[in-house]
Design a protein around this motif. Structure first.
Motif, PDB file in Angstrom:
ATOM      1  N   PRO A 184      38.162  30.278  40.674  1.00 17.57           N
ATOM      2  CA  PRO A 184      39.331  30.326  41.245  1.00 17.57           C
ATOM      3  C   PRO A 184      39.752  29.276  42.310  1.00 17.57           C
ATOM      4  CG  PRO A 184      38.639  32.570  40.951  1.00 17.57           C
ATOM      5  CD  PRO A 184      37.468  31.534  40.660  1.00 17.57           C
ATOM      6  N   ARG A 185      40.936  28.909  42.381  1.00 11.50           N
ATOM      7  CA  ARG A 185      41.458  27.814  43.286  1.00 11.50           C
ATOM      8  C   ARG A 185      42.706  28.152  44.056  1.00 11.50           C
ATOM      9  NH1 ARG A 185      43.810  24.449  46.907  1.00 11.50           N
ATOM     10  NH2 ARG A 185      42.928  22.456  46.784  1.00 11.50           N
ATOM     11  N   PHE A 186      42.438  28.822  45.402  1.00  8.08           N
ATOM     12  CA  PHE A 186      43.471  29.101  46.031  1.00  8.08           C
ATOM     13  C   PHE A 186      43.828  28.243  47.217  1.00  8.08           C
ATOM     14  CE2 PHE A 186      41.327  33.368  44.532  1.00  8.08           C
ATOM     15  CZ  PHE A 186      42.469  33.517  43.802  1.00  8.08           C
ATOM     16  N   LEU A 187      45.016  28.379  47.804  1.00  6.66           N
ATOM     17  CA  LEU A 187      45.380  27.344  48.893  1.00  6.66           C
ATOM     18  C   LEU A 187      44.726  27.714  49.975  1.00  6.66           C
ATOM     19  CD1 LEU A 187      49.225  27.785  48.137  1.00  6.66           C
ATOM     20  CD2 LEU A 187      48.078  25.867  47.533  1.00  6.66           C
ATOM     21  N   GLN A 188      44.503  26.589  50.900  1.00  8.97           N
ATOM     22  CA  GLN A 188      43.604  26.675  51.797  1.00  8.97           C
ATOM     23  C   GLN A 188      44.484  26.268  53.117  1.00  8.97           C
ATOM     24  OE1 GLN A 188      40.299  27.722  51.879  1.00  8.97           O
ATOM     25  NE2 GLN A 188      41.063  28.276  49.676  1.00  8.97           N
ATOM     26  N   ALA A 189      44.045  26.508  54.218  1.00  9.09           N
ATOM     27  CA  ALA A 189      44.821  26.105  55.737  1.00  9.09           C
ATOM     28  C   ALA A 189      44.490  24.793  55.828  1.00  9.09           C
ATOM     29  CB  ALA A 189      44.305  27.007  57.020  1.00  9.09           C
TER      30      ALA A 189
END
Length: 283
Positions: free
Chosen positions: A256-261
């Motif tokens: 999975p590829r989630f948004l990062q700060a």
């Protein structure tokens, strides 16, 4: 025509764009209202014909984009692109799969999306959103539904996936504060193909294109969604209906590829423009 909802000098203002310049609606004519913008009234167009000679544009260094919300309801369609249905392994819905978002879950163009303490799984979803010009309810035809559309904008249906999938109801995962975005403006329906058909839409994170779809892949198109919705739920002028997202979302990727700060999420829709939001941890 394009219009935005802005914060200017601490006040919420409707602004209309002429080329790359934005003008306060109330300075074009103090008698103009949100209704004139949504319905693209002849009076508004008459004022726009000579706006640049009579009014000073807004200093863009002093303005902040807000989500262009002039109604009360925000409805969203889930599992509405054929390629997205395939990537999730889901069965195609036989009827539009609708859920609700609340205004405080959204931010405007260039405003930060926030990863909350309660979940690290902030996902992106590029969507075409419909803004209504007039009330719509009961049994309506496809033609009547499309005639009620004011225009279209870009919608990021940002989702906290672990919260979303804890139950059969998606409300928690879809309504975390500052998890989604909308804007930067609404483009009037007469400047786009009927029903927003055939528009390319993409999500970019840095140099990587993570979603690349087309509204021709919608399972239920704009007219279908409006007809099915208002048969049960009345919509009013300014209400918003987001139409779903194509394949490429983060939770379906392996891994999975989630948004990062520290990242910037950029959504693009042909004929409308770009909705851009930096990502940060909630403060």
């Amino acid at each position: 025509m394009r219009w935005s909802l802005l914060e200017v000098a601490g006040h919420t203002e409707i602004a209309v764009w002429v080329g790359e310049s934005a003008f306060l609606l109330r300075e074009l004519d103090e008698n103009l209202s949100a209704r004139d913008v949504l319905t693209r009234s002849s009076r508004l167009y008459e004022r726009l014909d000579y706006v640049s000679q009579r009014c000073a544009p807004i200093d863009q260094r002093q303005m902040h984009f807000l989500p262009p919300l002039l109604g009360q309801k925000i409805l969203c369609a889930g599992l509405n692109y054929r390629d997205h249905i395939a990537e999730t392994g889901s069965a195609a819905p036989q009827y539009p799969n609708l859920f609700i978002r609340f205004p405080d879950s959204l931010v405007g163009h260039e405003q930060a999306l926030e990863i909350p303490d309660v979940s690290p799984e902030l996902d992106y979803e590029v969507e075409l959103a419909v803004v209504l010009a007039q009330p719509l309810s009961g049994r309506v035809s496809r033609d009547q539904a499309l005639a009620a559309v004011s225009g279209y904008t870009i919608f990021n249906d940002g989702s906290l996936r672990d919260l979303q999938f804890r139950s059969s109801q998606w409300t928690l995962g879809k309504n975390v504060a500052r998890s989604g975005a909308m804007g930067p403006w609404v483009v009037s329906a007469d400047e786009l193909p009927l029903g927003g058909t055939g528009l390319r839409l993409q999500t970019w994170i840095g140099e990587n294109c993570l979603q690349d779809g087309n509204t021709s892949d919608l399972l239920f198109d704009v007219a279908d969604l409006l007809v099915a919705t208002v048969a049960a739920v009345p919509l009013r002028a300014g209400d918003v209906l987001a139409t779903g997202t194509p394949a490429g979302v983060g939770f379906s990727r392996k891994p999975p590829r989630f948004l990062q700060a520290g990242e910037s999420c950029e959504l693009r829709i042909e004929g409308i423009g770009t909705l851009r939001n930096p990502i940060r941890h909630a403060r």
